[in-house]
Motif scaffolding. Structure first.
Motif, short mmCIF file in Angstrom:
data_model
loop_
_atom_site.label_atom_id
_atom_site.label_comp_id
_atom_site.label_asym_id
_atom_site.label_seq_id
_atom_site.Cartn_x
_atom_site.Cartn_y
_atom_site.Cartn_z
N VAL A 78 0.83 -1.21 0.00
CA VAL A 78 0.00 0.00 0.00
C VAL A 78 0.87 1.25 0.00
N ALA A 79 2.12 1.13 0.46
CA ALA A 79 3.04 2.27 0.48
C ALA A 79 3.71 2.39 -0.88
N ASP A 80 2.93 2.78 -1.88
CA ASP A 80 3.41 2.75 -3.26
C ASP A 80 4.59 3.67 -3.50
N SER A 81 4.71 4.76 -2.75
CA SER A 81 5.83 5.67 -2.98
C SER A 81 7.13 5.14 -2.38
N LEU A 82 7.09 3.97 -1.73
CA LEU A 82 8.31 3.30 -1.28
C LEU A 82 8.63 2.09 -2.15
N GLY A 83 7.98 1.99 -3.31
CA GLY A 83 8.08 0.80 -4.14
C GLY A 83 9.23 0.81 -5.12
N ALA A 84 10.45 1.05 -4.65
CA ALA A 84 11.61 0.99 -5.55
C ALA A 84 11.83 -0.45 -5.99
N PRO A 85 11.97 -0.71 -7.30
CA PRO A 85 12.12 -2.08 -7.76
C PRO A 85 13.56 -2.60 -7.66
N TYR A 86 14.50 -1.71 -7.40
CA TYR A 86 15.90 -2.13 -7.27
C TYR A 86 16.63 -1.16 -6.36
N ALA A 87 17.77 -1.61 -5.86
CA ALA A 87 18.66 -0.75 -5.08
C ALA A 87 19.79 -0.27 -5.97
N MET A 88 20.40 0.85 -5.60
CA MET A 88 21.54 1.41 -6.33
C MET A 88 22.74 1.49 -5.40
N PRO A 89 23.96 1.36 -5.96
CA PRO A 89 25.15 1.26 -5.11
C PRO A 89 25.36 2.43 -4.17
N TYR A 90 25.17 3.67 -4.66
CA TYR A 90 25.49 4.82 -3.81
C TYR A 90 24.61 4.85 -2.57
N SER A 91 23.31 4.86 -2.76
CA SER A 91 22.40 4.94 -1.62
C SER A 91 22.54 3.74 -0.71
N MET A 92 22.69 2.55 -1.29
CA MET A 92 22.83 1.36 -0.48
C MET A 92 24.07 1.44 0.40
N ASN A 93 25.19 1.86 -0.17
CA ASN A 93 26.43 1.91 0.59
C ASN A 93 26.40 2.98 1.68
N VAL A 94 25.77 4.13 1.40
CA VAL A 94 25.66 5.15 2.44
C VAL A 94 24.77 4.64 3.56
N CYS A 95 23.68 3.97 3.22
CA CYS A 95 22.83 3.39 4.26
C CYS A 95 23.58 2.33 5.07
N ARG A 96 24.33 1.48 4.42
CA ARG A 96 25.09 0.45 5.14
C ARG A 96 26.13 1.08 6.06
N LEU A 97 26.62 2.24 5.69
CA LEU A 97 27.63 2.92 6.49
C LEU A 97 27.05 3.52 7.76
N PHE A 98 25.84 4.07 7.66
CA PHE A 98 25.31 4.88 8.76
C PHE A 98 24.06 4.32 9.44
N VAL A 99 23.35 3.38 8.82
CA VAL A 99 22.09 2.87 9.37
C VAL A 99 22.37 1.66 10.26
N ASP A 100 21.80 1.67 11.46
CA ASP A 100 22.05 0.60 12.43
C ASP A 100 21.27 -0.66 12.12
N ASP A 101 20.06 -0.54 11.60
CA ASP A 101 19.26 -1.72 11.31
C ASP A 101 18.13 -1.33 10.36
N VAL A 102 17.66 -2.30 9.60
CA VAL A 102 16.49 -2.12 8.73
C VAL A 102 15.48 -3.19 9.12
#
Length: 336
Positions: free
Chosen positions: A242-266
């Motif tokens: 139902v959260a259609d605006s969060l419906g990314a069909p793929y991840a990209m290296p830049y955003s993924m790596n920045v998230c992995r660097l700074f985000v504690d958990d998903v």
């Protein structure tokens, strides 16, 4: 749950100085959105909740969504020739609305490619801003069309969630939040493709490394969760939430790596949990929050409850662009 990356010179991320310079450059063009402490309803009656919950009300941003910050930062980096050629964007809605509005503001022609089942309100908002709207059969085809338009017409792709300029723009939310609510123990952020979470997490962690940052995704669009598990950008065969605006069909290296660097958990939440959070935000705070904007509250209430109990927490409420009838349907589902 997930192991954070070691910070290294080879892992690019927006520095605090980058984010501060972006905030100064965009000052007066974007809105500094308010915060509000949630002290009613569930915060009074539900056991095991954080000691303090603050809402970063980014749904009050121009265009009704945080996306304007990143879009404007990307547009301002275009030279005269690129502005003349125009831009193209791919989005289920909120990014398209922000790009259309920014293009109109700056006199740039925009094509926005949206899946055919995108919110009619968002499609109408894009057209009202003068953008050329193309409706693709699904989100995967929308990205393919967008890339084709970019290559054939020489337009600049304003990506919905990836790249340093987008992260610098979304980072201004984290910068504002840390100034508005000192002493936070945790910040909870919705995740689609990761552009919002990457920028906010980079700002928060560079201001206060002890403050936890948690990302929350819908179960039906859990691309960052899967990418964290595998350690590489993943793709989804199907997006169903139902959260259609969060419906990314793929991840990209830049955003993924920045998230992995700074985000504690998903963590992930179901559509029912999202609808319950929408209902609570409406009942307790009187907010008309779209599903994506309720995802952080859903994460706090259920999968993150033990981690956040007794803490001082901020939730990012990221947008509010949807039809009244659809909103009524989803909060009724949440109230059931």
């Amino acid at each position: 749950m997930f192991q954070q990356m070691e910070r290294a010179d080879t892992c690019a991320y927006p520095s605090l100085q980058d984010i501060q310079h972006t905030a100064a450059r965009l000052s007066g063009k974007i809105l500094s959105t308010p915060v509000w402490r949630w002290q009613t309803g569930a915060m009074e009656t539900q056991a095991g909740m954080p000691a303090e919950v603050w809402l970063k009300l980014e749904l009050f941003q121009k265009t009704g969504t945080f996306k304007f910050r990143g879009a404007l930062n990307c547009f301002e980096a275009l030279d005269a020739a690129a502005r003349q050629r125009g831009v193209v964007a791919v989005s289920a809605g909120n990014h398209a609305v922000a790009v259309a509005y920014t293009a109109q503001l700056l006199g740039v022609h925009a094509i926005v490619v949206m899946p055919h089942n995108a919110s009619p309100a968002r499609i109408a908002a894009c057209r009202e801003s003068g953008a050329e709207v193309q409706l693709a059969p699904n989100v995967h085809e929308a990205f393919r069309w967008g890339k084709q338009i970019q290559e054939q017409e020489g337009r600049t792709m304003i990506h919905p969630f990836d790249g340093p300029l987008t992260a610098q723009g979304t980072g201004t939310i984290g910068l504002e939040l840390m100034q508005q609510v000192p002493g936070l123990d945790a910040v909870v952020v919705p995740i689609g493709g990761g552009g919002l979470c990457a920028g906010i997490a980079a700002a928060v962690k560079q201001i206060n490394p002890a403050c936890k940052v948690y990302g929350v995704e819908p179960l039906g669009a859990d691309i960052m969760y899967r990418s964290f598990l595998s350690g590489q950008p993943e793709k989804l065969e199907k997006v169903d939430t139902v959260a259609d605006s969060l419906g990314a069909p793929y991840a990209m290296p830049y955003s993924m790596n920045v998230c992995r660097l700074f985000v504690d958990d998903v963590v992930r939440v179901s559509d029912d949990q999202i609808c319950r959070a929408m209902y609570k935000l409406y009942r307790d705070v009187k907010l008309v929050a779209e599903p994506a904007a309720a995802v952080a509250a859903a994460g706090m209430a259920e999968p993150l409850r033990l981690k956040l109990e007794g803490r001082k927490v901020a939730l990012v409420v990221c947008g509010s662009n949807m039809e009244p009838q659809r909103f009524a349907e989803l909060i009724a589902r949440g109230a059931a």
